[in-house]
Design an enzyme around this catalytic site. Sequence first.
Site, mmCIF file in Angstrom:
data_model
loop_
_atom_site.group_PDB
_atom_site.id
_atom_site.type_symbol
_atom_site.label_atom_id
_atom_site.label_comp_id
_atom_site.label_asym_id
_atom_site.label_seq_id
_atom_site.Cartn_x
_atom_site.Cartn_y
_atom_site.Cartn_z
ATOM 1 N N ASP A 67 -12.616 1.579 -3.372
ATOM 2 C CA ASP A 67 -11.197 1.729 -3.671
ATOM 3 C C ASP A 67 -10.710 0.542 -4.488
ATOM 4 O O ASP A 67 -11.150 -0.598 -4.276
ATOM 5 C CB ASP A 67 -10.378 1.829 -2.372
ATOM 6 N N ASP A 69 -7.159 -1.204 -5.422
ATOM 7 C CA ASP A 69 -5.720 -1.278 -5.171
ATOM 8 C C ASP A 69 -5.064 -2.259 -6.132
ATOM 9 O O ASP A 69 -5.672 -3.257 -6.538
ATOM 10 C CB ASP A 69 -5.452 -1.712 -3.729
ATOM 11 N N ASP A 146 -3.140 -10.098 5.272
ATOM 12 C CA ASP A 146 -3.747 -10.466 6.547
ATOM 13 C C ASP A 146 -4.742 -11.617 6.442
ATOM 14 O O ASP A 146 -4.547 -12.687 7.024
ATOM 15 C CB ASP A 146 -4.388 -9.236 7.209
#
Length: 443
Positions: A67, A69, A146
């Site tokens: 993926d 992003d 995070d």
Amino acid sequence: MPIQDPPSPASAPVALQVIPREGHNISRKDISPNAVRVLYRLRDAGFAACLVGGAVRDLLVGGKPKDFDIATDATPEEVKSLFRNCRLIGRRFRLAHVVFGREIIEVATFRANTDDGSGDRELHEGGRLLRDNVYGTIEEDAVRRDFTANALYYAIEDFSVRDYVGGFEDVRNRVLKLIGDPEARYREDPVRMLRAVRLAAKLDFSIDPATAEPLPRLAPLLRESAPARLFEECLKMFLSGHAEASFLGLEKHGLLAALFPETAAALAANRSGALRRMLVEGLRGTDARVAAGEPVSPAFLFALLLWPAYCRQLMALQAQGMHAAEAQRRAADRVTLHQLQVVALPRRFSTPMQEIWLLQSRFGQRKRVGRLLAHPRFRAAFDFLALREVASPEHAEDVAFWREAQGDLAQDATEAGGDGDDEAGAPPARRRRRRRRSDGRTG
């Protein structure tokens, strides 16, 4: 992009570090062409836009991201105005998905740490973040992510990597470190505890001591998370090729009992360690199948993860004098029901999981061999039996018998002009003989 120290919640903020193209190994040819297209269109429209998060991290360690992003200062509505193939999703986090056939490029707006009242943020009284749609700068966006390894930005205009929190050095040292106060960050989103274990397993990173310390203490917070979300996290942990390392991480950091309470209790009570050996060997086999590009069924996975709990519950019921068949059904139902309170296991997986368990008792009977061979769960149940042999050699004779029975059936099918297997991977049922009626006719 502005270059200044971010308002970091960490005790020791790190100034922006720009790693030029010659200082890192990321190349545009390793990035999805669709992601590059989105980056350039946002840039050409006057917006700041960077590849961010796991893709940057994985590329730096030589991986191949699935993926890609993007983070930008464009709002979701502004992104949608630039792409006809864009849809807006999410309530907790408002996101733009730019769709290119089967590939989705996720575009998120830079988010801020603090809300001046103009944004859309909601916190649970325990500190859990329920909604976070307060937009800010790239510096603010970096410190609200995070882990430091996930807060790296690849800038398309000069092909540099922007690091606001020391993540580049942590990736080089293969250390997973939370941004900010670990306890506060886990309370914002308890699933971060599982992400820490999963990412460490996937990347072969160590977990920073300060990041690891609160895990056993805060593990009960996982019960506040949505069971459906924990199911999805389980699939990521155990079906991505790093199941064994993830399980060992859950054990090491005191999270196993929070996620699989009855399995943890059963493993602790199993003094011989046979159940744990079987479980670890099964997860190792799962990783091997993923590495070989072979399918792995969530039903088989959960049958494995919850088998110790099933065995313990079955022994308890049989000790009460319950008939074996009834005890097996009750044990399967109870273990499934109790686990559903933590992880939302869909019925399409829980039903075949139970069938795999219940078929185990039939392997020792050796009755109606053809019927058992024709059962749609036979292959999975037999593989499970072979795995049980790892825990106890007493199953060796049954494994040998049923392996030979499958060979005989395949030979019969070949002689009859078949290939021995149907499309689902289960052996074909034998043709039933027509029963002769008392009047001499068949029917």
